[in-house]
Design an enzyme around this catalytic site. Structure first.
Site, short mmCIF file in Angstrom:
data_model
loop_
_atom_site.label_atom_id
_atom_site.label_comp_id
_atom_site.label_asym_id
_atom_site.label_seq_id
_atom_site.Cartn_x
_atom_site.Cartn_y
_atom_site.Cartn_z
N ARG A 60 0.60 -0.94 0.10
CA ARG A 60 -0.24 0.10 -0.21
C ARG A 60 1.16 1.04 -0.27
O ARG A 60 2.32 1.49 -0.20
CB ARG A 60 -0.84 0.29 1.40
CG ARG A 60 -0.76 0.61 2.66
CD ARG A 60 -1.62 0.67 4.06
NE ARG A 60 -0.56 1.13 4.93
CZ ARG A 60 -0.66 1.02 6.45
NH1 ARG A 60 -2.19 0.73 6.30
NH2 ARG A 60 -0.39 2.09 7.12
N SER A 92 13.82 10.28 6.04
CA SER A 92 12.64 11.02 5.79
C SER A 92 12.75 12.60 6.06
O SER A 92 14.33 12.52 6.85
CB SER A 92 11.74 10.10 7.31
OG SER A 92 10.63 11.40 7.69
N TYR A 131 10.86 7.22 15.90
CA TYR A 131 10.72 6.83 14.30
C TYR A 131 12.28 8.15 13.95
O TYR A 131 13.01 8.07 12.74
CB TYR A 131 9.23 7.82 13.74
CG TYR A 131 9.46 8.06 12.28
CD1 TYR A 131 9.78 6.88 11.92
CD2 TYR A 131 9.52 8.98 11.71
CE1 TYR A 131 9.39 6.90 10.43
CE2 TYR A 131 9.43 9.06 10.09
CZ TYR A 131 8.91 7.89 9.54
OH TYR A 131 8.94 7.93 7.60
N LYS A 167 14.64 7.13 10.95
CA LYS A 167 15.04 7.19 10.06
C LYS A 167 16.67 8.35 9.62
O LYS A 167 17.24 8.24 8.83
CB LYS A 167 14.21 8.63 9.09
CG LYS A 167 12.91 7.93 9.12
CD LYS A 167 12.69 7.24 8.11
CE LYS A 167 11.97 6.24 7.95
NZ LYS A 167 11.80 4.77 6.81
N ILE A 170 3.37 13.07 2.93
CA ILE A 170 3.04 12.69 1.74
C ILE A 170 1.92 12.16 2.59
O ILE A 170 1.35 11.58 3.80
CB ILE A 170 3.68 12.02 1.05
CG1 ILE A 170 5.07 12.13 1.57
CG2 ILE A 170 3.55 11.43 0.03
CD1 ILE A 170 5.80 13.84 0.30
#
Ligand SMILES: NC(=O)c1ccc[n+]([C@@H]2O[C@H](COP(=O)([O-])OP(=O)(O)OC[C@H]3O[C@@H](n4cnc5c(N)ncnc54)[C@H](O)[C@@H]3O)[C@@H](O)[C@H]2O)c1
Length: 277
Positions: free
Chosen positions: A37, A169, A182, A186, A215
């Site tokens: 996805r 990211s 997170y 990254k 995004i």
């Protein structure tokens, strides 16, 4: 005033298609992780539309193979379209990467490009971060990129080169509350990319990363569904809108193509300028 576009498309994502085509990529083969996805799914279809054969892997094997069937059915009549194969593949397992590479070699006879896209986005106050959250997030976002890079590099070494793109990211260069896990994962992806580029360059293996901002995918649904969070998020984006997955694809396609043949170790932000704010 609220118009229809801003109701159905809250961050006013630019949805128009991008025309870029690099004919040298036709007939080449790619592996994309986390392609069931979101951006990975879009990358899969856009590459196939441009004549690339692609193996997509995802933790959700059913979603992955359903998507592959759908893309193949949609484009069965499209001249020059590549074929897509979906496999269940958990990026935290090194053997899953070997399976994706073997599938590409068996079904398509070659493997030229590798996209480490799978990622997870947990949030928690720093003192509430659990050992499980740290291990699970680094397992997917960091170890998954390293394992994919190893499988790809071993093969690319044996055939004289190849291109790897890792999904970093804008979070890699930012500090934000509740996102220590997170963002640090990254940052690791961004630096891992540089380390891989330096070590693998002599084997003609290029390794670059992309740093998306906000995004329009499931990963940012929590922002899009909360008007206050969306306003706050867009206030940190100079272009004042969310990005579309196809706009990230534009950078990916360039980095995979021969147009980028002298570019390695780069990190391309696709973030509407948000890394500066
Ligand atoms: N959406 C954004 O705004 C944004 C911004 C910056 C970076 N990114 C990065 O881009 C990449 C794609 O993000 P997205 O927005 O499409 O996310 P998404 O959540 O829509 O899709 C991620 C996909 O990864 C898969 N996945 C999760 N764990 C996996 C595992 N262990 N093995 C294999 N697959 C696994 C999921 O099943 C899912 O299909 C991620 O690495 C993400 O961190 C996204």
């Amino acid at each position: 005033m609220t118009d229809l576009a801003s109701t159905t498309n809250p961050g006013r994502v630019d949805l128009s298609p991008l025309p870029a085509r690099n004919p040298e990529l036709v007939g080449r083969t790619a592996v994309i992780t986390g392609a069931g996805r979101g951006m990975g799914a879009l990358f899969l279809e856009e590459l196939a539309l441009r004549g690339v054969d692609v193996v997509g892997g995802d933790l959700d094997g059913t979603a992955m193979s359903d998507l592959a069937d759908k893309i193949n059915a949609n484009h069965s009549g499209t001249e020059g379209a590549g074929r897509v194969i979906g496999v269940a593949a958990d990026v935290t397992d090194p053997a899953a990467h070997d399976l994706m590479a073997e599938t590409a070699l068996r079904e398509f006879g070659r493997l030229d490009m590798w996209v480490n896209n799978a990622g997870v986005f947990p949030q928690a106050d720093f003192t509430d971060i659990t050992p499980e959250q740290l291990a699970a997030t680094y397992g997917v976002n960091v170890n998954g990129v390293a394992y994919g890079g190893q499988t790809a590099a071993r093969h690319f070494r044996s055939v004289g080169g190849g291109a790897i793109v890792n999904m970093a990211s804008v979070a890699a260069v930012r500090a934000r509350v509740t996102r220590a896990t997170y963002n640090s994962s990254k940052a690791a992806v961004k630096h891992l990319t540089t380390c891989m580029a330096v070590e693998l360059g002599p084997d003609n293996i290029r390794v670059n990363s992309i740093a998306p901002g906000f995004i329009d995918t499931e990963m940012t649904r929590w922002v899009q569904e909360d008007p206050a969070a969306l306003d706050k998020a867009l206030s940190t984006v100079p272009l004042r809108r969310l990005g579309a997955p196809v706009e990230v694809f534009a950078a990916l396609y360039f980095l995979l193509s021969d147009s980028a043949r002298y570019i390695t170790g780069a990190n391309i932000p696709v973030d509407g300028g948000s890394q500066h704010v």
